[in-house]
Design an enzyme around this catalytic site. Structure first.
Site, PDB file in Angstrom:
ATOM      1  N   CYS B 237      56.524  78.196  95.545  1.00 39.06           N
ATOM      2  CA  CYS B 237      55.265  78.415  95.115  1.00 39.06           C
ATOM      3  C   CYS B 237      55.339  79.399  93.817  1.00 39.06           C
ATOM      4  CB  CYS B 237      54.630  79.319  95.907  1.00 39.06           C
ATOM      5  SG  CYS B 237      55.734  81.278  96.093  1.00 39.06           S
ATOM      6  N   ARG B 242      54.177  83.179  99.053  1.00 36.14           N
ATOM      7  CA  ARG B 242      53.137  82.368  99.394  1.00 36.14           C
ATOM      8  C   ARG B 242      54.224  80.808 100.190  1.00 36.14           C
ATOM      9  NH1 ARG B 242      49.446  80.020  94.406  1.00 36.14           N
ATOM     10  NH2 ARG B 242      51.010  81.184  93.122  1.00 36.14           N
TER      11      ARG B 242
END
Lengths: 73, 287
Positions: B237, B242
């Site tokens: 990410c 994430r």
């Protein structure tokens, strides 16, 4: 204590989709503004009413979002 | 929970309410927004600050083994403790914490499905009391980097198409239209994605209430982009949090054997001198 009056809603600020989560904890209303994609937190605010907490979060989120540059691809 | 490959890594909010204060259980809140815990948290939960306790901000690295052992010890966690982690933003940084705990070999660490959002929306009990903790003496194993991807491996994967690269950022970050999530500071010099990466935003793996989608829905989501267990997978990410969430999904809910989190992510690749970058909107799988 427990969360009460939990609500979620979406709106557009400076051309970006924003998600507002608001609830009451005791006498204080709490509001959190996230950008919808990817879901990152922009503002966390409190107020003596839902309207005050949300307005503060909206103002702060709008301030941050208005600085975001869009590049041509 | 659903028919996940490893359902034991998830607990429900009901389970935490019933067992969160059991003798061998430690509940830990890890948020993107580190002020959330102070507002109110699950009774008995402690908090870890990802910015100061789960990062070596000088080396830009995960915490070293001795700091990890110190954090666990001060958190009252022994190698035998069942650790339940939850957090805001549908468990973004909670998943980051689990990924680090797995690197250092903690056996029983689980995620509270739905995270902080589900606990709040269900009107469950919160407290501002900070839990009293009796320190333990924690000894970690040597770091297992088989679940972590470093730059040379990612470069090889991109060049040789030897692994499925999964970009879990928003479509705007993937295309290069924006350099960071809207409203957040830009941490790279240019936009786009690693050549060959497929765009599967992390948020597609969760339901509106913050819980994970079912096994079959997840399998369809990743399968539609040609990502399955037959090839190694590297998720990335912007800074690796994430993609920890996606790593958790692929590793435990879908049971992929070979999946790694590239925590250097776009902040590293997007600032590399001379590195190839692809720009433009999402294309169809196989294109």
């Amino acid at each position: 204590m427990r969360v009460e009056e939990f609500t979620e809603r979406s709106l557009q600020l400076s051309g970006w989709d924003v998600h507002l989560t608001t609830y009451r904890l005791g006498e204080i209303y709490h509001c959190k503004a996230d950008n919808v994609s990817p879901g990152a937190a922009l503002a966390r605010t409190t107020g003596e009413s839902r309207e005050v907490a949300e307005q503060k979060a909206i103002e702060r989120a709008e301030q941050l979002l208005s600085r975001t540059r869009r590049n041509r691809v | 929970m659903s028919n996940y490959t490893h359902p034991e890594v998830l607990v429900s909010t009901e389970w935490v309410e019933a067992h969160g204060n059991d003798a061998n259980v430690r509940v830990v809140e890890v948020d993107v927004d580190t002020k959330a815990y102070e507002e109110g948290h699950i009774p008995g939960a402690i908090a870890w600050d990802w910015q100061t306790q789960l990062c070596d901000s000088v080396r830009r690295d995960i915490i070293p083994k001795d700091q990890f052992e110190e954090l666990m010890s001060q958190s009252g966690i022994s190698p035998a403790t069942t650790v339940i982690i939850y957090g805001d933003n549908n468990n973004w940084f909670a998943a980051w914490a689990i990924w680090q705990m797995k690197i250092y070999g903690h056996k029983d660490v689980r995620l509270m499905n739905g995270g902080r959002k589900k606990w709040l929306s269900e009107g469950r009990e919160l407290t501002t009391d900070v839990a009293a903790v009796k320190p333990e003496a924690y000894q970690a194993v040597a770091a297992d980097y088989s679940i972590r991807a470093f730059l040379p491996e990612v470069q090889a994967a991109s060049r040789e198409r030897a692994a499925s690269l999964v970009d879990v950022r928003s479509p705007g970050e993937y295309s290069g239209e924006i350099l960071a999530p809207a409203g957040l500071p830009e941490t790279c010099q240019r936009g786009g994605h690693i050549p060959g990466a497929r765009s599967i935003p992390w948020g597609k793996a969760v339901n509106d209430d913050g819980t994970f989608q079912s096994h079959d829905e997840l399998e369809r989501l990743y399968g539609a982009e040609g990502v399955d267990a037959s090839r190694p997978v590297i998720a990335y990410c912007r800074i690796g949090e994430r993609s920890s969430h996606t790593w958790f999904v692929l590793k435990y809910l879908l049971g992929f054997e070979n999946v790694r989190n590239y925590d250097g992510s776009w902040t590293e690749w997007g600032n590399l001198v001379g590195a190839p970058v692809e720009r433009g909107a999402v294309s169809q799988a196989g294109a």
